[in-house]
Scaffold this motif. Structure first.
Motif, PDB file in Angstrom:
ATOM      1  N   ARG B  31      15.177  10.409  28.645  1.00 42.79           N
ATOM      2  CA  ARG B  31      16.389  10.366  27.846  1.00 42.79           C
ATOM      3  C   ARG B  31      16.672  11.747  27.265  1.00 42.79           C
ATOM      4  O   ARG B  31      17.807  12.150  27.128  1.00 42.79           O
ATOM      5  CB  ARG B  31      16.281   9.332  26.737  1.00 42.79           C
ATOM      6  CG  ARG B  31      17.494   9.287  25.824  1.00 42.79           C
ATOM      7  CD  ARG B  31      17.333   8.212  24.766  1.00 42.79           C
ATOM      8  NE  ARG B  31      17.583   6.888  25.307  1.00 42.79           N
ATOM      9  CZ  ARG B  31      16.938   5.777  24.912  1.00 42.79           C
ATOM     10  NH1 ARG B  31      16.004   5.856  24.011  1.00 42.79           N
ATOM     11  NH2 ARG B  31      17.237   4.613  25.429  1.00 42.79           N
ATOM     12  N   PHE B  34      12.689  17.708  24.077  1.00 39.94           N
ATOM     13  CA  PHE B  34      12.921  18.446  22.840  1.00 39.94           C
ATOM     14  C   PHE B  34      11.944  19.603  22.716  1.00 39.94           C
ATOM     15  O   PHE B  34      10.772  19.492  23.089  1.00 39.94           O
ATOM     16  CB  PHE B  34      12.711  17.523  21.634  1.00 39.94           C
ATOM     17  CG  PHE B  34      13.632  16.341  21.621  1.00 39.94           C
ATOM     18  CD1 PHE B  34      13.374  15.234  22.399  1.00 39.94           C
ATOM     19  CD2 PHE B  34      14.763  16.337  20.821  1.00 39.94           C
ATOM     20  CE1 PHE B  34      14.222  14.139  22.390  1.00 39.94           C
ATOM     21  CE2 PHE B  34      15.609  15.253  20.801  1.00 39.94           C
ATOM     22  CZ  PHE B  34      15.340  14.149  21.584  1.00 39.94           C
ATOM     23  N   TYR B  36      10.481  22.151  19.624  1.00 49.41           N
ATOM     24  CA  TYR B  36      10.383  22.382  18.192  1.00 49.41           C
ATOM     25  C   TYR B  36       9.562  23.640  17.948  1.00 49.41           C
ATOM     26  O   TYR B  36       8.679  23.986  18.727  1.00 49.41           O
ATOM     27  CB  TYR B  36       9.677  21.214  17.487  1.00 49.41           C
ATOM     28  CG  TYR B  36      10.488  19.957  17.377  1.00 49.41           C
ATOM     29  CD1 TYR B  36      10.528  19.048  18.424  1.00 49.41           C
ATOM     30  CD2 TYR B  36      11.206  19.674  16.223  1.00 49.41           C
ATOM     31  CE1 TYR B  36      11.270  17.882  18.325  1.00 49.41           C
ATOM     32  CE2 TYR B  36      11.946  18.513  16.107  1.00 49.41           C
ATOM     33  CZ  TYR B  36      11.972  17.627  17.171  1.00 49.41           C
ATOM     34  OH  TYR B  36      12.707  16.481  17.068  1.00 49.41           O
ATOM     35  N   PRO B  44       7.530  20.522  11.862  1.00 53.64           N
ATOM     36  CA  PRO B  44       8.254  21.096  13.010  1.00 53.64           C
ATOM     37  C   PRO B  44       9.749  21.210  12.722  1.00 53.64           C
ATOM     38  O   PRO B  44      10.330  20.358  12.046  1.00 53.64           O
ATOM     39  CB  PRO B  44       7.987  20.085  14.124  1.00 53.64           C
ATOM     40  CG  PRO B  44       6.727  19.391  13.726  1.00 53.64           C
ATOM     41  CD  PRO B  44       6.789  19.317  12.236  1.00 53.64           C
ATOM     42  N   PHE B  46      13.485  21.601  14.566  1.00 55.07           N
ATOM     43  CA  PHE B  46      14.172  21.332  15.829  1.00 55.07           C
ATOM     44  C   PHE B  46      14.811  22.602  16.391  1.00 55.07           C
ATOM     45  O   PHE B  46      15.467  23.364  15.668  1.00 55.07           O
ATOM     46  CB  PHE B  46      15.239  20.264  15.585  1.00 55.07           C
ATOM     47  CG  PHE B  46      16.149  20.003  16.747  1.00 55.07           C
ATOM     48  CD1 PHE B  46      17.458  20.444  16.731  1.00 55.07           C
ATOM     49  CD2 PHE B  46      15.699  19.323  17.860  1.00 55.07           C
ATOM     50  CE1 PHE B  46      18.306  20.201  17.799  1.00 55.07           C
ATOM     51  CE2 PHE B  46      16.535  19.076  18.933  1.00 55.07           C
ATOM     52  CZ  PHE B  46      17.848  19.518  18.899  1.00 55.07           C
ATOM     53  N   THR B  49      17.559  20.294  22.550  1.00 56.82           N
ATOM     54  CA  THR B  49      17.421  19.080  23.354  1.00 56.82           C
ATOM     55  C   THR B  49      18.001  19.350  24.729  1.00 56.82           C
ATOM     56  O   THR B  49      19.084  19.922  24.861  1.00 56.82           O
ATOM     57  CB  THR B  49      18.193  17.890  22.748  1.00 56.82           C
ATOM     58  OG1 THR B  49      17.872  17.742  21.380  1.00 56.82           O
ATOM     59  CG2 THR B  49      17.845  16.612  23.488  1.00 56.82           C
ATOM     60  N   TYR B  51      18.750  17.323  28.552  1.00 52.81           N
ATOM     61  CA  TYR B  51      18.900  15.956  29.028  1.00 52.81           C
ATOM     62  C   TYR B  51      18.718  15.784  30.527  1.00 52.81           C
ATOM     63  O   TYR B  51      18.265  14.718  30.972  1.00 52.81           O
ATOM     64  CB  TYR B  51      20.285  15.418  28.651  1.00 52.81           C
ATOM     65  CG  TYR B  51      20.519  15.372  27.181  1.00 52.81           C
ATOM     66  CD1 TYR B  51      21.341  16.309  26.545  1.00 52.81           C
ATOM     67  CD2 TYR B  51      19.930  14.393  26.395  1.00 52.81           C
ATOM     68  CE1 TYR B  51      21.551  16.270  25.179  1.00 52.81           C
ATOM     69  CE2 TYR B  51      20.139  14.343  25.025  1.00 52.81           C
ATOM     70  CZ  TYR B  51      20.953  15.285  24.439  1.00 52.81           C
ATOM     71  OH  TYR B  51      21.155  15.243  23.090  1.00 52.81           O
ATOM     72  N   LEU B  87       6.330  23.327  20.089  1.00 49.90           N
ATOM     73  CA  LEU B  87       6.015  21.966  20.523  1.00 49.90           C
ATOM     74  C   LEU B  87       7.097  21.437  21.448  1.00 49.90           C
ATOM     75  O   LEU B  87       8.287  21.667  21.228  1.00 49.90           O
ATOM     76  CB  LEU B  87       5.911  21.030  19.316  1.00 49.90           C
ATOM     77  CG  LEU B  87       4.850  21.348  18.278  1.00 49.90           C
ATOM     78  CD1 LEU B  87       5.044  20.468  17.045  1.00 49.90           C
ATOM     79  CD2 LEU B  87       3.466  21.135  18.844  1.00 49.90           C
ATOM     80  N   ASN B  91      11.536  11.881  25.110  1.00 51.14           N
ATOM     81  CA  ASN B  91      11.990  10.547  24.737  1.00 51.14           C
ATOM     82  C   ASN B  91      12.256   9.778  26.024  1.00 51.14           C
ATOM     83  O   ASN B  91      13.020  10.258  26.875  1.00 51.14           O
ATOM     84  CB  ASN B  91      13.249  10.658  23.881  1.00 51.14           C
ATOM     85  CG  ASN B  91      13.769   9.313  23.432  1.00 51.14           C
ATOM     86  OD1 ASN B  91      14.952   9.017  23.545  1.00 51.14           O
ATOM     87  ND2 ASN B  91      12.882   8.482  22.910  1.00 51.14           N
ATOM     88  N   LEU B 100       9.308   9.702  20.107  1.00 54.50           N
ATOM     89  CA  LEU B 100       9.016  10.913  20.853  1.00 54.50           C
ATOM     90  C   LEU B 100       7.522  11.000  21.131  1.00 54.50           C
ATOM     91  O   LEU B 100       6.711  10.668  20.273  1.00 54.50           O
ATOM     92  CB  LEU B 100       9.453  12.157  20.078  1.00 54.50           C
ATOM     93  CG  LEU B 100      10.941  12.322  19.776  1.00 54.50           C
ATOM     94  CD1 LEU B 100      11.206  13.684  19.153  1.00 54.50           C
ATOM     95  CD2 LEU B 100      11.786  12.133  21.020  1.00 54.50           C
ATOM     96  N   PHE B 102       4.739  13.830  21.988  1.00 51.36           N
ATOM     97  CA  PHE B 102       4.590  15.275  21.836  1.00 51.36           C
ATOM     98  C   PHE B 102       3.444  15.824  22.679  1.00 51.36           C
ATOM     99  O   PHE B 102       2.428  15.153  22.902  1.00 51.36           O
ATOM    100  CB  PHE B 102       4.302  15.620  20.377  1.00 51.36           C
ATOM    101  CG  PHE B 102       5.502  15.558  19.484  1.00 51.36           C
ATOM    102  CD1 PHE B 102       5.907  14.351  18.941  1.00 51.36           C
ATOM    103  CD2 PHE B 102       6.228  16.697  19.187  1.00 51.36           C
ATOM    104  CE1 PHE B 102       7.022  14.280  18.115  1.00 51.36           C
ATOM    105  CE2 PHE B 102       7.347  16.639  18.367  1.00 51.36           C
ATOM    106  CZ  PHE B 102       7.738  15.422  17.831  1.00 51.36           C
ATOM    107  N   GLY B 103       3.598  17.065  23.098  1.00 56.21           N
ATOM    108  CA  GLY B 103       2.493  17.831  23.633  1.00 56.21           C
ATOM    109  C   GLY B 103       1.695  18.431  22.482  1.00 56.21           C
ATOM    110  O   GLY B 103       2.068  18.297  21.306  1.00 56.21           O
TER     111      GLY B 103
END
Lengths: 114, 112
Positions: B31, B34, B36, B44, B46, B49, B51, B87, B91, B100, B102-103
């Motif tokens: 979806r 992201f 950060y 974090p 933002f 984004t 897509y 980061l 989603n 979300l 995260f790595g």
């Protein structure tokens, strides 16, 4: 600016204590989240909420509970704190279409359990 | 299960030395991806984004790109103030609304 405020930057608690971490957002966001962040493990989702009185378990809910009595406030509760819950705790909020705008995070609460 | 892997874990650059950070992901259906930025002791912040594959976004010295399997954060002529942990998160369209994944991040240090 959207603000997510976590009540404490640093906390030191004793093993077995009941601990409350508070988070308040001022942008009328529906979604709120609690993550913990540990070195080498990244951010892991504990609980989240899409509405007042609503809560869902994340990936690591064991030992935690949450409360959302008002839209702007999302509390994380450590029922009986243990040393392995020493971590950085991050609260975040987003709109229902948060996938467009991402999360807004608070500054974090560094919790040490001794 | 969604997976996000970031590399390298840490990167040290000289001021002006351009480089790229990698984020490889596995999701059922993307979806959004992201990026950060996180400064020490803070939450974090933002950045972008993305897509769909082929999409690019820029902000000052940062440029994020996306393919079907990975995203890159390109840093052009970095400055010491770009030092932070970056980061990546995804989603998934299936099961979970706005959750979300995260790595673990790339810790960037830019030196004079």
């Amino acid at each position: 600016d959207v603000k997510v405020t976590q009540s404490s930057r640093y906390l030191v608690k004793r093993t077995g204590e009941k601990v409350f971490l508070e988070c308040v957002q001022d942008m009328d966001h529906e979604n709120m989240f609690w993550y913990r962040q540990d070195p080498g493990l990244g951010l892991r989702l504990i609980y989240f909420s899409y509405d007042v009185k609503m809560k869902e378990k994340g990936d690591i809910p064991e030992g935690y509970s949450v409360s959302r009595e008002k839209k702007e406030r999302f509390s994380l509760i450590l029922e009986s704190a243990s040393t392995n819950q020493t971590s950085m705790y991050l609260c975040a909020s987003s709109t229902p279409t948060g996938a467009n705008y991402g999360y807004t995070f608070g500054s974090g609460t560094r919790l040490t359990v001794v | 299960e969604d997976q996000v892997t970031q590399s390298p874990e840490a990167l040290r650059l000289q001021e002006g030395e351009s480089s790229s950070l990698n984020c490889s992901y596995t999701v059922s259906g993307l979806r959004g991806l992201f990026w950060y930025r996180q400064d020490p002791g803070k939450g974090p912040e933002f950045l972008f984004t993305l897509y769909s594959a082929g999409e690019e976004k820029e902000k000052e010295r940062l440029k994020a790109t996306l393919t079907k399997k990975e995203s890159f954060l390109h840093i052009t002529a970095p400055k010491p103030e770009d030092s932070a942990t970056y980061l990546c998160a995804v989603n998934d369209v299936t099961g979970g609304g706005n959750k979300l994944t995260f790595g673990t991040g790339t810790q960037l240090k830019v030196e004079l």
